[in-house]
Design a protein around this motif. Structure first.
Motif, PDB file in Angstrom:
ATOM      1  N   LEU A  19       0.813  -1.218   0.000  1.00 61.17           N
ATOM      2  CA  LEU A  19       0.000   0.000   0.000  1.00 61.17           C
ATOM      3  C   LEU A  19       0.845   1.266   0.000  1.00 61.17           C
ATOM      4  O   LEU A  19       0.584   2.203  -0.748  1.00 61.17           O
ATOM      5  CB  LEU A  19      -0.862   0.025   1.266  1.00 61.17           C
ATOM      6  CG  LEU A  19      -2.269  -0.533   1.173  1.00 61.17           C
ATOM      7  CD1 LEU A  19      -2.985  -0.303   2.477  1.00 61.17           C
ATOM      8  CD2 LEU A  19      -3.011   0.136   0.039  1.00 61.17           C
ATOM      9  N   ALA A  20       1.853   1.233   0.853  1.00 58.88           N
ATOM     10  CA  ALA A  20       2.681   2.434   0.997  1.00 58.88           C
ATOM     11  C   ALA A  20       3.335   2.798  -0.334  1.00 58.88           C
ATOM     12  O   ALA A  20       3.484   3.974  -0.659  1.00 58.88           O
ATOM     13  CB  ALA A  20       3.736   2.206   2.060  1.00 58.88           C
ATOM     14  N   GLU A  21       3.685   1.758  -1.083  1.00 53.98           N
ATOM     15  CA  GLU A  21       4.324   2.000  -2.383  1.00 53.98           C
ATOM     16  C   GLU A  21       3.360   2.730  -3.317  1.00 53.98           C
ATOM     17  O   GLU A  21       3.738   3.671  -4.010  1.00 53.98           O
ATOM     18  CB  GLU A  21       4.735   0.660  -2.995  1.00 53.98           C
ATOM     19  CG  GLU A  21       5.491   0.772  -4.277  1.00 53.98           C
ATOM     20  CD  GLU A  21       5.807  -0.590  -4.872  1.00 53.98           C
ATOM     21  OE1 GLU A  21       6.949  -0.784  -5.285  1.00 53.98           O
ATOM     22  OE2 GLU A  21       4.915  -1.454  -4.921  1.00 53.98           O
ATOM     23  N   VAL A  23       0.763   4.503  -2.398  1.00 57.65           N
ATOM     24  CA  VAL A  23       0.526   5.842  -1.844  1.00 57.65           C
ATOM     25  C   VAL A  23       1.678   6.776  -2.219  1.00 57.65           C
ATOM     26  O   VAL A  23       1.465   7.909  -2.648  1.00 57.65           O
ATOM     27  CB  VAL A  23       0.358   5.774  -0.310  1.00 57.65           C
ATOM     28  CG1 VAL A  23       0.304   7.164   0.291  1.00 57.65           C
ATOM     29  CG2 VAL A  23      -0.908   5.001   0.029  1.00 57.65           C
TER      30      VAL A  23
ATOM     31  N   PRO B  65       3.378   4.039   7.150  1.00 62.49           N
ATOM     32  CA  PRO B  65       2.776   5.351   6.969  1.00 62.49           C
ATOM     33  C   PRO B  65       1.317   5.381   7.445  1.00 62.49           C
ATOM     34  O   PRO B  65       0.610   4.383   7.330  1.00 62.49           O
ATOM     35  CB  PRO B  65       2.851   5.559   5.463  1.00 62.49           C
ATOM     36  CG  PRO B  65       2.866   4.204   4.880  1.00 62.49           C
ATOM     37  CD  PRO B  65       3.520   3.305   5.881  1.00 62.49           C
ATOM     38  N   ALA B  68      -1.593   4.650   4.611  1.00 56.71           N
ATOM     39  CA  ALA B  68      -1.945   3.267   4.287  1.00 56.71           C
ATOM     40  C   ALA B  68      -2.883   2.702   5.350  1.00 56.71           C
ATOM     41  O   ALA B  68      -3.822   1.974   5.035  1.00 56.71           O
ATOM     42  CB  ALA B  68      -0.680   2.418   4.183  1.00 56.71           C
ATOM     43  N   MET B 139      -2.575  -3.002  -8.114  1.00 55.74           N
ATOM     44  CA  MET B 139      -3.093  -2.554  -6.814  1.00 55.74           C
ATOM     45  C   MET B 139      -4.174  -1.485  -7.009  1.00 55.74           C
ATOM     46  O   MET B 139      -5.192  -1.481  -6.322  1.00 55.74           O
ATOM     47  CB  MET B 139      -1.968  -1.975  -5.960  1.00 55.74           C
ATOM     48  CG  MET B 139      -1.030  -3.000  -5.367  1.00 55.74           C
ATOM     49  SD  MET B 139      -1.770  -3.878  -3.985  1.00 55.74           S
ATOM     50  CE  MET B 139      -1.826  -2.611  -2.740  1.00 55.74           C
TER      51      MET B 139
END
Lengths: 352, 184
Positions: A19-21, A23, B65, B68, B139
């Protein structure tokens, strides 16, 4: 809950790690937007300022190296552990070592990898990409906003190969030297100044990779630095490399009857499309498992010099392919056999 | 405001933390929720519930973070609501992406007992093995349920090129699941 919902739920959980990637990717794109707006708003001032600044010295040329992944952290002199890992069988999990260089007024950087392989990708798609290579040079230029999009990835194919090819060899059996590698970066700045840094990578005994940065002085013993750069991998190839296996299967699906009969003559076997697809899947699985990045593979004639006999298999039970691997000029060969009308396919031999 | 500062405010139990959180992430939270629910009132409810979830879990959690973490809560709440109201036809992006994901199911007629952990591990491995660009595309479509047009625009691709790319990635996921003997 339906099967699809179950799959979606699993994807929901499994995707959390990345997810962080995503984001960060969004954030970066937005930042570009902001920068563009800011630049437009201050265009007049910048033009005036440029007149004066153009005569000023650029001054110091510091660079910072950032780990590229879920969390972007500065890669410094202290070892940093990356999230990717490798197991005793050579299977890679998660993200390998990736980084990008940030700084000011970099003209170009030449990257040289001592033992393993590196790739270079420019996500702005303005520069050429480099596939598995030992040496390449990337132009950075005046647009410093683009620096963070130039990503270098270290690929430990040699280590993976050692572990996958030898069942009795685990990570602990590798010497410290075998587990270590260095990527030398010869940085040239726009003002002509030069700096040489090295990113060190070490495979720890627990399978995780640690990395740190140091200054580096190239000596005459660093033969890996003196090798010539690889050729650029152009976009057409890159597109093929991104998803080579699928392309191959797609192409196979589009074969005409002439193609199929040609295939039959070449391989000396008569395969249905389903059988042919199983052969392709065997090859692709083999290379995926051994972490080879295959660009394409082509059927070899049954009378090619590489063809040999295998105990227990007659000549209609084995077919041979020539394999083009990313970043490797030397062709590989693979022999696939089957004893049950190509229901169960096995790799009989593979190598140069 | 930086994420760390928002977390600090949450630790101090300051309600300003929520307004700062909303200021920074509300647009994205709404988008994620809307992609699933396709209903503004439900979105409003989910996003507010997500803030409450953040308030109740930080502290003790200190996610990094933060974005997320918030998105995850919003998505889970939105999915719960989606399932609760699934009888109602919504025609959301999530539903469309769900239909696409159906292609990845190895053998639709078979019934197996692959555990959730096994399934998660294979998908994680699949995502980890993708190059970054493909992973982000995948994603965006199947986690964030973003529309094809939005993703195509972001990656400077034609709608059709993206469609083909995602089709291939789904096929690849199916192969991974088959290879690992996953039966849903």
């Amino acid at each position: 809950m339906t099967k699809t919902e179950r799959l979606s739920d699993a994807f929901n959980v499994a995707g959390e790690e990345f997810l962080a990637e995503v984001v960060a990717f969004k954030q970066r794109n937005r930042d570009y937007g902001k920068i563009v707006k800011l630049c437009a708003a201050t265009l007049v001032a910048a033009v005036l300022l440029a007149f004066f600044v153009s005569r000023m010295s650029i001054g110091n040329c510091p660079v910072t190296i950032y780990a590229y992944g879920a969390e972007r952290k500065v890669l410094g002199s202290e070892p940093m552990i990356f999230t990717g890992s490798i197991d005793d069988h050579g299977s890679m999990h998660g993200l390998p070592v990736r980084f990008y260089v940030n700084g000011e007024n970099i003209e170009k950087i030449r990257f040289s990898c001592q033992k393993q392989w590196i790739t270079g990708t420019d996500w702005t798609e303005k520069r050429e990409n480099y596939g598995l290579s030992k040496n390449f040079t990337i132009a950075y230029g005046k647009n410093m906003d683009e620096y963070a999009s130039i990503v270098i990835e270290w690929v430990p194919n040699g280590i993976i190969r050692t572990l996958t090819d030898h069942d009795d060899v685990g990570i602990a059996d590798l010497s410290e030297k075998e587990r270590e590698d260095v990527i030398v970066m010869e940085i040239t700045f726009l003002n002509g100044e030069e700096e040489t840094l090295a990113v060190h990578v070490s495979l720890q005994l627990d399978g995780y990779f640690s990395s740190w940065v140091s200054e580096y002085e190239i000596t005459s013993e660093d033969t890996f630095v003196f090798q010539s750069d690889v050729a650029v991998i152009y976009e057409d190839n890159v597109a093929e490399i991104i998803n080579p296996t699928d392309n191959t299967l797609e192409n196979n699906k589009g074969e005409t009857s002439d193609d199929i009969s040609e295939r039959t003559i070449q391989a000396n076997v008569n395969l249905t499309d389903a059988e042919w697809e199983r052969v392709c899947a065997t090859i692709e699985n083999y290379y995926a498992k051994t972490n080879h990045q295959v660009i394409r593979y082509e059927l070899l004639r049954h009378d090619a010099p590489i063809v040999r006999t295998y105990d227990g298999y007659n000549e209609t039970e084995v077919i041979y392919f020539e394999v083009i691997e990313r970043g490797n000029e030397i062709k590989r060969y693979i022999a696939v056999g089957s004893k049950d009308q190509w229901m169960e396919c096995v790799v009989l031999n593979e190598g140069y | 405001m930086e994420d760390k500062e928002i977390i600090r405010l949450l630790f101090l139990r300051s309600e300003n933390a929520l307004s700062e959180l909303a200021k920074k992430y509300e647009a994205q939270c709404r988008r994620i929720s809307f992609n699933i629910l396709n209903d503004s009132r439900d979105v409003e409810e989910c996003v507010n519930d997500a803030y409450l979830g953040v308030w109740n879990t930080i502290p003790p959690k200190e996610p990094d973070p933060l974005s997320a973490y918030v998105f995850k809560i919003v998505k889970n709440l939105s999915l719960n609501k989606y399932r609760y109201k699934s009888a109602k036809k919504r025609n959301s992006q999530y539903e469309i992406s769900l239909n696409e994901l159906e292609e990845c199911i190895p053998d639709k007629n078979a019934f197996g007992n692959s555990s959730d952990d096994e399934l998660n591990a294979v998908i994680k491995q699949f995502l980890g093995d993708l190059d970054q660009k493909s992973r982000i595309m995948f994603m965006k479509r199947y986690w964030f349920a973003e529309s094809m047009d939005d993703i195509a625009r972001e990656f400077h691709l034609s709608h059709n090129a993206l469609k083909v790319k995602l089709f291939r990635l789904r096929k690849r996921l199916k192969k991974c699941l088959e290879k690992e003997g996953i039966i849903l």
